[in-house]
Design a protein around this motif. Structure first.
Motif, PDB file in Angstrom:
ATOM      1  N   ILE A   1      -7.538  37.414 -15.150  1.00 57.55           N
ATOM      2  CA  ILE A   1      -6.341  38.254 -15.006  1.00 57.55           C
ATOM      3  C   ILE A   1      -6.102  38.959 -16.331  1.00 57.55           C
ATOM      4  CG2 ILE A   1      -3.854  38.297 -14.604  1.00 57.55           C
ATOM      5  CD1 ILE A   1      -4.158  35.930 -12.755  1.00 57.55           C
ATOM      6  N   ILE A   2      -5.966  40.287 -16.251  1.00 59.24           N
ATOM      7  CA  ILE A   2      -5.749  41.130 -17.415  1.00 59.24           C
ATOM      8  C   ILE A   2      -4.434  41.883 -17.207  1.00 59.24           C
ATOM      9  CG2 ILE A   2      -6.749  42.897 -18.920  1.00 59.24           C
ATOM     10  CD1 ILE A   2      -8.581  40.467 -18.533  1.00 59.24           C
ATOM     11  N   ALA A   3      -3.543  41.843 -18.181  1.00 58.64           N
ATOM     12  CA  ALA A   3      -2.261  42.539 -18.076  1.00 58.64           C
ATOM     13  C   ALA A   3      -2.149  43.557 -19.203  1.00 58.64           C
ATOM     14  CB  ALA A   3      -1.098  41.550 -18.153  1.00 58.64           C
ATOM     15  N   ASN A   4      -2.027  44.822 -18.826  1.00 61.21           N
ATOM     16  CA  ASN A   4      -1.924  45.901 -19.818  1.00 61.21           C
ATOM     17  C   ASN A   4      -3.042  45.825 -20.856  1.00 61.21           C
ATOM     18  OD1 ASN A   4       0.461  47.095 -18.741  1.00 61.21           O
ATOM     19  ND2 ASN A   4       1.652  45.429 -19.637  1.00 61.21           N
ATOM     20  N   GLY A   5      -4.248  45.528 -20.372  1.00 60.44           N
ATOM     21  CA  GLY A   5      -5.407  45.462 -21.244  1.00 60.44           C
ATOM     22  C   GLY A   5      -5.527  44.176 -22.042  1.00 60.44           C
ATOM     23  N   CYS A   6      -4.561  43.260 -21.892  1.00 60.40           N
ATOM     24  CA  CYS A   6      -4.563  41.996 -22.643  1.00 60.40           C
ATOM     25  C   CYS A   6      -5.046  40.859 -21.742  1.00 60.40           C
ATOM     26  CB  CYS A   6      -3.153  41.691 -23.159  1.00 60.40           C
ATOM     27  SG  CYS A   6      -2.985  40.107 -24.021  1.00 60.40           S
ATOM     28  N   PHE A   7      -6.083  40.158 -22.185  1.00 60.92           N
ATOM     29  CA  PHE A   7      -6.579  39.017 -21.422  1.00 60.92           C
ATOM     30  C   PHE A   7      -5.489  37.951 -21.335  1.00 60.92           C
ATOM     31  CE2 PHE A   7      -8.335  34.741 -21.341  1.00 60.92           C
ATOM     32  CZ  PHE A   7      -9.206  34.798 -20.272  1.00 60.92           C
ATOM     33  N   LEU A   8      -5.225  37.506 -20.102  1.00 60.61           N
ATOM     34  CA  LEU A   8      -4.214  36.466 -19.906  1.00 60.61           C
ATOM     35  C   LEU A   8      -4.838  35.093 -19.701  1.00 60.61           C
ATOM     36  CD1 LEU A   8      -1.286  37.709 -17.629  1.00 60.61           C
ATOM     37  CD2 LEU A   8      -1.216  36.996 -20.012  1.00 60.61           C
ATOM     38  N   MET A   9      -5.685  34.980 -18.686  1.00 58.51           N
ATOM     39  CA  MET A   9      -6.264  33.686 -18.346  1.00 58.51           C
ATOM     40  C   MET A   9      -7.420  33.880 -17.393  1.00 58.51           C
ATOM     41  SD  MET A   9      -3.201  32.248 -15.919  1.00 58.51           S
ATOM     42  CE  MET A   9      -2.052  32.400 -17.266  1.00 58.51           C
ATOM     43  N   ASP A  10      -8.220  32.836 -17.250  1.00 57.71           N
ATOM     44  CA  ASP A  10      -9.308  32.899 -16.280  1.00 57.71           C
ATOM     45  C   ASP A  10      -9.511  31.529 -15.649  1.00 57.71           C
ATOM     46  OD1 ASP A  10     -10.917  31.303 -17.975  1.00 57.71           O
ATOM     47  OD2 ASP A  10     -11.847  33.050 -18.902  1.00 57.71           O
ATOM     48  N   THR A  11     -10.490  31.453 -14.766  1.00 57.38           N
ATOM     49  CA  THR A  11     -10.731  30.221 -14.004  1.00 57.38           C
ATOM     50  C   THR A  11     -11.850  29.372 -14.604  1.00 57.38           C
ATOM     51  OG1 THR A  11     -12.249  31.415 -12.525  1.00 57.38           O
ATOM     52  CG2 THR A  11      -9.938  31.273 -11.853  1.00 57.38           C
ATOM     53  N   SER A  12     -12.191  29.607 -15.878  1.00 57.63           N
ATOM     54  CA  SER A  12     -13.348  28.919 -16.460  1.00 57.63           C
ATOM     55  C   SER A  12     -13.085  27.462 -16.798  1.00 57.63           C
ATOM     56  CB  SER A  12     -13.817  29.658 -17.722  1.00 57.63           C
ATOM     57  OG  SER A  12     -12.804  29.650 -18.715  1.00 57.63           O
ATOM     58  N   ASP A  13     -11.831  27.092 -17.030  1.00 61.21           N
ATOM     59  CA  ASP A  13     -11.573  25.726 -17.481  1.00 61.21           C
ATOM     60  C   ASP A  13     -10.334  25.156 -16.801  1.00 61.21           C
ATOM     61  OD1 ASP A  13     -11.241  23.353 -18.865  1.00 61.21           O
ATOM     62  OD2 ASP A  13     -11.731  24.189 -20.814  1.00 61.21           O
ATOM     63  N   GLY A  14      -9.171  25.347 -17.389  1.00 65.42           N
ATOM     64  CA  GLY A  14      -7.925  24.891 -16.772  1.00 65.42           C
ATOM     65  C   GLY A  14      -7.404  23.566 -17.272  1.00 65.42           C
ATOM     66  N   ARG A  15      -8.129  22.916 -18.209  1.00 62.55           N
ATOM     67  CA  ARG A  15      -7.665  21.585 -18.629  1.00 62.55           C
ATOM     68  C   ARG A  15      -6.311  21.650 -19.333  1.00 62.55           C
ATOM     69  NH1 ARG A  15     -12.483  20.139 -22.728  1.00 62.55           N
ATOM     70  NH2 ARG A  15     -13.516  21.728 -21.465  1.00 62.55           N
ATOM     71  N   SER A  16      -6.072  22.704 -20.125  1.00 57.33           N
ATOM     72  CA  SER A  16      -4.795  22.764 -20.841  1.00 57.33           C
ATOM     73  C   SER A  16      -3.648  23.105 -19.902  1.00 57.33           C
ATOM     74  CB  SER A  16      -4.862  23.761 -22.000  1.00 57.33           C
ATOM     75  OG  SER A  16      -5.186  25.056 -21.553  1.00 57.33           O
ATOM     76  N   GLU A  17      -3.911  23.926 -18.876  1.00 55.02           N
ATOM     77  CA  GLU A  17      -2.872  24.234 -17.897  1.00 55.02           C
ATOM     78  C   GLU A  17      -2.508  22.999 -17.076  1.00 55.02           C
ATOM     79  OE1 GLU A  17      -5.570  25.990 -18.458  1.00 55.02           O
ATOM     80  OE2 GLU A  17      -5.114  28.149 -18.562  1.00 55.02           O
ATOM     81  N   ARG A  18      -3.503  22.172 -16.796  1.00 58.28           N
ATOM     82  CA  ARG A  18      -3.227  20.917 -16.091  1.00 58.28           C
ATOM     83  C   ARG A  18      -2.471  19.950 -16.994  1.00 58.28           C
ATOM     84  NH1 ARG A  18      -8.892  21.853 -14.760  1.00 58.28           N
ATOM     85  NH2 ARG A  18      -9.033  22.732 -12.668  1.00 58.28           N
ATOM     86  N   ARG A  19      -2.858  19.920 -18.250  1.00 64.09           N
ATOM     87  CA  ARG A  19      -2.188  19.018 -19.190  1.00 64.09           C
ATOM     88  C   ARG A  19      -0.739  19.429 -19.408  1.00 64.09           C
ATOM     89  NH1 ARG A  19      -1.144  14.185 -20.092  1.00 64.09           N
ATOM     90  NH2 ARG A  19      -0.102  13.907 -22.108  1.00 64.09           N
ATOM     91  N   LEU A  20      -0.461  20.725 -19.305  1.00 67.29           N
ATOM     92  CA  LEU A  20       0.918  21.204 -19.407  1.00 67.29           C
ATOM     93  C   LEU A  20       1.811  20.456 -18.432  1.00 67.29           C
ATOM     94  CD1 LEU A  20       2.962  23.483 -20.388  1.00 67.29           C
ATOM     95  CD2 LEU A  20       2.157  24.796 -18.406  1.00 67.29           C
ATOM     96  N   VAL A  21       1.338  20.313 -17.205  1.00 64.08           N
ATOM     97  CA  VAL A  21       2.106  19.640 -16.162  1.00 64.08           C
ATOM     98  C   VAL A  21       2.154  18.135 -16.396  1.00 64.08           C
ATOM     99  CG1 VAL A  21       2.110  19.111 -13.690  1.00 64.08           C
ATOM    100  CG2 VAL A  21       1.655  21.443 -14.466  1.00 64.08           C
TER     101      VAL A  21
END
Length: 228
Positions: A35-55
């Motif tokens: 996902i790219i917003a206004n030319g700025c890389f936001l996130m991708d599906t390559s990993d996700g461990r930190s997003e899971r750890r957030l929860v």
């Protein structure tokens, strides 16, 4: 002759839309969705461990509170939502996402395999709204608020998001939390200044947890607890 590796060098644009806050793009780079917003890389599906750890970090900080209610700021590629919904310990799970395109990509688009089960979970609610306005206006109260709408407090996607990490913005976050509720903020890098802002905003037990990633500096989760 192009090899399969060569074909991965140039990302394929799957959808491009003009949203309320600028251009939002979903593209495929090999097996990875980005996902790219206004030319700025936001996130991708390559990993996700930190997003899971957030929860998980937010749940751990709640210290066994039964059926806590969770608010996730930002749907993104859906790692946090899918992980939360896979855990029966959570009660109601509300996700606030301001980009309709992102919601569409999950409901009936390329990101749907990642969150199909989570969206079908009766605990899950998707609210298409700007998070800053939502925390200022909602009457709902939550046990945990997990924020992942930017690359971090010091690297926001749009200028308007900077207010969320200010004392006034954090006061809004505290307002939607129940006593001893937890605020967890994802960031691509640690921010000592943000830790200090959390403390000055009245949050207690402020700490930063590092999550190793495949390359580069660790991602982090900033944590704070609203006074009981």
């Amino acid at each position: 002759m192009a090899t399969s590796y060569d074909s991965y060098d140039v990302p394929e644009v799957l959808d491009r839309r003009e949203g309320p806050h600028g251009e939002i793009v979903l593209r495929r780079h090999g097996a990875v969705l980005q996902i790219i917003a206004n030319g700025c890389f936001l996130m991708d599906t390559s990993d996700g461990r930190s997003e899971r750890r957030l929860v998980d970090a937010a749940l751990d900080a709640l210290a066994g509170r039964p059926r806590p209610r969770l608010l996730i700021g930002g749907l993104g590629v859906g790692f946090s939502l899918a992980h939360a919904a896979a855990n029966p310990a959570w009660g109601r799970i509300t996700v606030v996402e301001r980009e309709g395109a992102v919601v569409d990509w999950h409901r009936a688009g390329p990101l749907s395999p990642l969150t199909r089960d989570a969206l079908a979970d009766p605990r899950t609610e998707i609210v298409e709204h700007d998070l800053i306005r939502y925390v200022a206006e909602t009457s709902a109260r939550y046990d945990a608020l997990c924020l992942d709408i930017d690359n971090g407090p010091d690297w926001t996607v749009t200028d308007g998001n900077t207010g969320l990490y200010s004392p006034a913005g954090l006061a809004g976050c505290a307002r939607v939390l129940r006593p001893a509720g937890v605020l967890a903020v994802w960031s691509a890098q640690p921010s000592a200044d943000f830790e200090e802002t959390l403390r000055n905003a009245g949050f207690q037990q402020v700490r930063t947890e590092e999550i190793p990633v495949a390359r580069g500096v660790p991602d982090v989760v900033h944590l704070g607890v609203r006074p009981g």
